[in-house]
Design a protein around this motif. Sequence first.
Motif, PDB file in Angstrom:
ATOM      1  N   ARG A  81      -0.799  13.697   9.452  1.00 31.02           N
ATOM      2  CA  ARG A  81      -0.653  14.788  10.413  1.00 31.02           C
ATOM      3  C   ARG A  81      -1.525  15.985  10.040  1.00 31.02           C
ATOM      4  NH1 ARG A  81       4.827  13.151  10.147  1.00 31.02           N
ATOM      5  NH2 ARG A  81       5.292  14.804   8.628  1.00 31.02           N
ATOM      6  N   SER A  82      -1.655  16.247   8.754  1.00 31.59           N
ATOM      7  CA  SER A  82      -2.440  17.410   8.323  1.00 31.59           C
ATOM      8  C   SER A  82      -3.920  17.096   8.129  1.00 31.59           C
ATOM      9  CB  SER A  82      -1.861  17.971   7.020  1.00 31.59           C
ATOM     10  OG  SER A  82      -1.917  17.011   5.995  1.00 31.59           O
ATOM     11  N   HIS A  83      -4.299  15.811   8.208  1.00 34.93           N
ATOM     12  CA  HIS A  83      -5.701  15.397   8.072  1.00 34.93           C
ATOM     13  C   HIS A  83      -6.017  14.404   9.188  1.00 34.93           C
ATOM     14  CE1 HIS A  83      -4.576  16.845   4.071  1.00 34.93           C
ATOM     15  NE2 HIS A  83      -5.851  17.080   3.855  1.00 34.93           N
TER      16      HIS A  83
END
Length: 511
Positions: A81-83
Motif C-alpha cells: 500500500r505504501s509502495h
Amino acid sequence: MPDATAMAVRDGTVAWLGSDEVGRAQFPDAAVTDLDGGFVAPAFVDSHIHTTATGLTLTGLDLRGATSLRHCLDLLAAYARSHPGGVIWGHGWDESGWPERCAPSTGDVDAAVGGQAAYLARVDVHSAVASTALRRAADVGDEVPLTSDAHHRVRRAARDRLTAQQRTQARAAALDAAAALGVVAVHECAGPEIGGLDDWLELRAHDHGVEVVGYWGEHVATAAQAVELLAATQARGLAGDLFVDGAIGSRTAWLHEPYSDLPDGCPTPTGNTHLDADAVTAHLSACTEAGITAGFHVIGDAAVTTVVSALDSVVDRFGVAAVARCGHRLEHLEMVTDEQAAQLGSWGVIASMQPNFDALWGGNTGMYAQRLGAARAAGLNRFALLASQGVPLAFGSDSPVTDMNPWATVRAATRHHTPGSAISARAAFAAATRGAWRAGGVRDGLMGTLVPGAPASYAVWDADSFEVSAPADAVQRWSTDSRSRVPVLPALDGALPTCRQTVHRGSVIHG
C-alpha cells in the motif's frame, strides 16, 4: 577495561598506543586520537555477505520479524500500500518458527499485493515465493516455494525491475551499516545466479570506505578458463557461493539421508545437487593449477563428502603445498565429520562460517531439529572440532540471512547449543578479525592486529562491562596471537558494545 587513553596514527599505520605523556611526545607528527574511556580493538571483517541484498532488506521489506503467516502477509500488504509502484523485494520469512509451519502461497501473495510484482525470499535465500505477475514474467509455474532454477529465474526477473537508484541506495545503506558496526571489510560472495555480473561490477565501482573483497561463484573446468574468468571479474577468487547444494531450512541442502519433516510428494527427499563430484574436482583442479582461490557453498553432509573427496584427489595430483597456497575456502560447512575436519586441517582449507546460524536454528526444538531430527542437528556447525584440527576459521554473517553485528557473531560462537562445539570468545574474535583477513588473502601477520607498525584499522567501542580486569598496558599489545597479552573482551551477556568510531587504514569511515 584497558586504560590506554590515546592512540597515534601516522601514514595510516599505528605508531603508538598508551597513556603516558612521554610516549605521546615521541610522535609529534602523528594524528592522535583520545579514546576518552573507549575500548579500542582491531576492526572486524565479515567473511560472507551479499551487499545489495542486505541493503534492499535495510531499505525495503524486512520479513525476519514476522511471527506467523498472517503477520507476514500483513507486513507485505502494508508495504504494498505504501509502495504502489515498482517491484516489491522482500526478504526473511521463516515458516519454521510460525504456528502454521507453512510458506505463503501464490494466492496469499497476490491477495496482499494485487497485481504488483513481488519477490519474497525465505530467510536462507534458497527458496522464495512470488506473485503471479512476477512468475509470469519469469516464466515459472506454480511450485511453492520456488527453489533451484525456478527461484533463480524469478530472482533475476525481480532484480531486472530494480532501478539504478534503488541499487545504489541499497549498497550505500549496507556499507554504512557495516561501518557503523565496526566492520571495515566485507567478503562479497557474488555470482551469476546471485546478483549477476552487473551487480558485482556496480559494487566494485561504488566508492565507500568499507573495503569490498569479491569472490565470484562460477564453475570452470580448465586453468585457462579460471584465469580468463578471474581477469574478467577482477574477483579475489572463484569461490564464495558456487553452489554445491542449497540450505537446510529450504530442504535443499544435499544430505546422505532424507529430511525428517518432508512434505507429501517431495521430489527431492535428500535435497538438491548443483555440482556433482566430477564438476567439483574439475573446478578445484583448474583453480589449483592456476594458483587461484577456489571454493564452494557447501552445507549438507553429502555435499561435504563430495567436496572433501574432490579435495583429496586434487591434493594427490598437485600436493598439499600447492593446495594450501591457494587458500581454498568452504562457505558454511555445517555438517562435517571428525575425519573430514582432520583432512581439511592438514590441507589448509579455510572454513568461512556463520555462528548466528546455530543461534537462530540450533537446539532440540529449533529448525535444524525439525528438518533433521535432534541427533543429526546436534552435529552441525562444529567450530571447536574444526579449530582443534587446525582448520583456519573465518566468521561472517551471510547478511541478509543473519544480522551483521560482529559482536553477536562472537557471542553466538561461544554459546553453541551443542556442548563441546563452542569456542572461546578470544578464538571467535580472532576468526572475525585476523582469521577473516587471512581468508581474504591478507597474510602479512599484522592485519587484524593492533600493534605499532600495523595498519590503523580499528574500532572504538563503548561497553558496559568487561569479563575481568586487563593489565594497564594491554591495549598496546592488541594481537590475536595467543602468546600476547590481549586485552579481555567486553562482556556479552547484556547489551552489545556500541561503536563510537570506525577507522580503516587511518581514515575515519564512521563516527
